[in-house]
Scaffold this motif. Structure first.
Motif, mmCIF file in Angstrom:
data_model
loop_
_atom_site.group_PDB
_atom_site.id
_atom_site.type_symbol
_atom_site.label_atom_id
_atom_site.label_comp_id
_atom_site.label_asym_id
_atom_site.label_seq_id
_atom_site.Cartn_x
_atom_site.Cartn_y
_atom_site.Cartn_z
ATOM 1 N N LEU A 16 0.808 -1.220 0.000
ATOM 2 C CA LEU A 16 0.000 0.000 0.000
ATOM 3 C C LEU A 16 0.841 1.270 0.000
ATOM 4 O O LEU A 16 0.295 2.365 -0.040
ATOM 5 C CB LEU A 16 -0.944 0.020 1.207
ATOM 6 C CG LEU A 16 -1.986 -1.087 1.276
ATOM 7 C CD1 LEU A 16 -2.850 -0.923 2.520
ATOM 8 C CD2 LEU A 16 -2.851 -1.117 0.023
ATOM 9 N N THR A 17 2.165 1.124 0.027
ATOM 10 C CA THR A 17 3.023 2.311 0.033
ATOM 11 C C THR A 17 3.327 2.813 -1.372
ATOM 12 O O THR A 17 3.851 3.907 -1.534
ATOM 13 C CB THR A 17 4.360 2.047 0.767
ATOM 14 O OG1 THR A 17 5.130 1.087 0.027
ATOM 15 C CG2 THR A 17 4.109 1.562 2.195
ATOM 16 N N LYS A 18 2.989 1.981 -2.404
ATOM 17 C CA LYS A 18 3.283 2.369 -3.786
ATOM 18 C C LYS A 18 2.076 2.084 -4.665
ATOM 19 O O LYS A 18 1.709 0.931 -4.848
ATOM 20 C CB LYS A 18 4.484 1.576 -4.338
ATOM 21 C CG LYS A 18 5.802 1.874 -3.667
ATOM 22 C CD LYS A 18 6.916 1.109 -4.339
ATOM 23 C CE LYS A 18 7.193 -0.115 -3.504
ATOM 24 N NZ LYS A 18 8.263 -0.949 -3.984
ATOM 25 N N THR A 19 1.498 3.131 -5.201
ATOM 26 C CA THR A 19 0.389 2.914 -6.133
ATOM 27 C C THR A 19 0.954 2.548 -7.501
ATOM 28 O O THR A 19 2.105 2.852 -7.817
ATOM 29 C CB THR A 19 -0.505 4.168 -6.268
ATOM 30 O OG1 THR A 19 0.305 5.261 -6.710
ATOM 31 C CG2 THR A 19 -1.173 4.520 -4.939
ATOM 32 N N VAL A 20 0.120 1.872 -8.284
ATOM 33 C CA VAL A 20 0.488 1.511 -9.655
ATOM 34 C C VAL A 20 -0.594 2.053 -10.581
ATOM 35 O O VAL A 20 -1.655 2.494 -10.132
ATOM 36 C CB VAL A 20 0.656 -0.018 -9.832
ATOM 37 C CG1 VAL A 20 1.803 -0.536 -8.977
ATOM 38 C CG2 VAL A 20 -0.635 -0.759 -9.527
ATOM 39 N N ALA A 21 -0.319 2.011 -11.874
ATOM 40 C CA ALA A 21 -1.294 2.495 -12.854
ATOM 41 C C ALA A 21 -2.600 1.707 -12.710
ATOM 42 O O ALA A 21 -2.579 0.494 -12.532
ATOM 43 C CB ALA A 21 -0.738 2.340 -14.264
ATOM 44 N N THR A 22 -3.690 2.420 -12.812
ATOM 45 C CA THR A 22 -5.002 1.797 -12.678
ATOM 46 C C THR A 22 -5.329 1.015 -13.940
ATOM 47 O O THR A 22 -5.281 1.549 -15.036
ATOM 48 C CB THR A 22 -6.076 2.872 -12.421
ATOM 49 O OG1 THR A 22 -5.763 3.510 -11.179
ATOM 50 C CG2 THR A 22 -7.455 2.263 -12.343
ATOM 51 N N PRO A 23 -5.668 -0.266 -13.778
ATOM 52 C CA PRO A 23 -6.013 -1.085 -14.939
ATOM 53 C C PRO A 23 -7.360 -0.666 -15.537
ATOM 54 O O PRO A 23 -8.151 0.032 -14.899
ATOM 55 C CB PRO A 23 -6.118 -2.503 -14.372
ATOM 56 C CG PRO A 23 -5.602 -2.443 -12.982
ATOM 57 C CD PRO A 23 -5.678 -1.014 -12.544
ATOM 58 N N ALA A 24 -7.607 -1.147 -16.747
ATOM 59 C CA ALA A 24 -8.920 -0.928 -17.370
ATOM 60 C C ALA A 24 -9.970 -1.674 -16.549
ATOM 61 O O ALA A 24 -9.648 -2.503 -15.702
ATOM 62 C CB ALA A 24 -8.896 -1.438 -18.804
ATOM 63 N N ALA A 25 -11.223 -1.386 -16.831
ATOM 64 C CA ALA A 25 -12.330 -1.974 -16.063
ATOM 65 C C ALA A 25 -12.291 -3.496 -16.089
ATOM 66 O O ALA A 25 -11.926 -4.102 -17.109
ATOM 67 C CB ALA A 25 -13.656 -1.484 -16.619
#
Length: 187
Positions: A172-181
């Motif tokens: 939870l300390t590193k966000t990643v690119a949000t995937p498609a739906a």
């Protein structure tokens, strides 16, 4: 002096309210803090499962309503899984929504369970419910649990009376690119 006294009374009241929150309420609030964010995970137990081996694992806290949180769980290009958490009467329910690529429900879907008590701010347990037993008799002794703290979220499954154990841990300390739906979602 009256302003100071008022401020102290107000702070005391707020402190009492904070203490009155149950474990389920605190857990729910901790999870909602991550709404809209995506995180990468890794298998900690159950790595022999070929479905997950060498695949990128991403969870996306995609939808947060007052009483429902939906978390798609992507395994490589497979967008079939969504964890659906519902909050009602100080209990949290976990269901697994499985979809086909065309968005239709898989025949094995909506299994899970409801926390037997309020739990704690950092962990909630979900023993298999009757719907799960009816759908997957071998899963009657399943217990799922989710943990959350400042640095990680884990999703876990143990089948009591067997060697079956599965744990995936997300940073939870590193966000990643949000995937498609995920499959079945309408934008």
């Amino acid at each position: 002096m009256k302003k100071i006294l008022f401020a102290l009374v107000l702070l005391g009241h707020l402190a009492i309210q904070a203490q009155e929150k149950t474990g389920a309420q605190q857990f729910w609030e901790n999870l909602q803090k991550h709404c809209g964010q995506s995180f990468e995970g890794e298998i900690k137990e159950g790595a022999a499962n070929d479905t997950f081996r060498d695949k990128k694992l991403v969870m996306h806290v995609r939808s947060c309503d007052k009483n429902t949180i939906k978390i798609p769980f992507f395994v490589g290009d497979d967008k079939s899984r969504t964890w659906v958490l519902s909050f009602d009467k100080d209990r949290i329910k976990l269901k697994h929504d499985h979809r086909h690529e065309d968005g239709t429900e898989d025949k094995v879907t909506q299994y899970g369970g409801t926390s037997p008590n309020s739990g704690s701010a950092g962990i909630q347990f979900f023993p298999a419910d009757q719907e799960t037993f009816n759908l997957i008799p071998n899963a009657a002794t399943n217990v799922w649990w989710i943990t959350i703290d400042e640095t990680s979220f884990t999703y876990n499954l143990r089948r009591i009376g067997s060697d079956r154990l599965f744990t995936v841990k997300f940073d939870l300390t590193k966000t990643v690119a949000t995937p498609a739906a995920p499959w079945g979602w309408k934008e």
